[in-house]
Enzyme design. Structure first.
Site: not given
Length: 227
Positions: A16, A62, A18-20
């Site tokens: 959901q 986020h 790109a940080d993840f």
């Protein structure tokens, strides 16, 4: 997704934000990117990872632009479409590629509707053919021709650059705006040829200045111009 790719599928995974991706750095950097090298070419990982990126008001975890982390990794390809037409063509190319591809999409280019309205969001509506087509990696696009200065920008920054070019045109300055479309591979020749014409280069990016993509582009163009 890496396992599915190794087993012969062509998975398209989606996070959901790109940080993840930072939660999967080992899988992406040490597994997906290196399997082909470590196997002497016997294995391939045709994986596409879609990741919404870009600075927004959605808080520190986020709204990052992590593209520069992944251009550093041999074995990964990186795509950054700025238009709907390019998104379809590049995604089809990514799916058909036998290498892992990071497919970054700027959150503020998804448009704003109803409860999802967000400050700064754009809806770059354009014609997208129903027919099958692909856009080759490593082939940038000149979004605006000019003679005085070359502006290189990706994702949302393409539209910021075009707006600036319009404003500068009123002052008599002619800006050439280049959208690389993919960061790895990167269309160095297109930028070099433009800079030979304009003799000036501006790179517009949201990534942090230190260790960022813009610095890599500036260094490479300088090296090529000095050769």
């Amino acid at each position: 997704a890496v396992g599915a790719a190794l087993a012969g599928m062509r998975p398209v995974a989606d996070v959901q934000y790109a940080d993840f991706l930072f939660c999967a750095m080992d899988q992406l950097v040490n597994q997906a990117a290196k399997m082909r090298y470590m196997s002497g070419g016997k294995l391939s990982v045709p994986l596409v990872m879609r990741a919404p990126c870009g600075a927004t008001t959605r808080a520190a975890q986020h709204g990052q632009s992590p593209e520069s982390y992944f251009i550093h990794v041999p074995g990964l390809k990186v795509a950054c479409p700025s238009t709907a037409y390019d998104a379809k063509g590049l995604l089809k190319t990514a799916i058909r590629d036998d290498n892992p591809v990071l497919f970054f999409e700027h959150k503020l280019l998804y448009g704003s509707k109803g409860m999802r309205a967000e400050k700064g969001a754009l809806s770059p509506v354009g014609e997208v053919p129903l027919d099958d087509y692909t856009i080759p990696f490593g082939k940038g696009a000149v979004r605006r021709e000019g003679t005085d200065v070359t502006i290189v920008a990706k994702l949302l920054m393409v539209y910021k650059a075009l707006t600036a070019a319009e404003m500068l045109a009123e002052e008599g300055m002619s800006c050439e705006v280049i959208d690389p479309r993919t960061l790895v591979p990167f269309d160095t020749e297109l930028v070099v040829e433009s800079v030979r014409k304009t003799e000036h280069l501006v790179i517009v990016d949201e990534c942090p200045r230190t260790g960022g993509w813009a610095g890599e582009v500036a260094a490479e163009i300088r090296r090529r111009r000095s050769a």
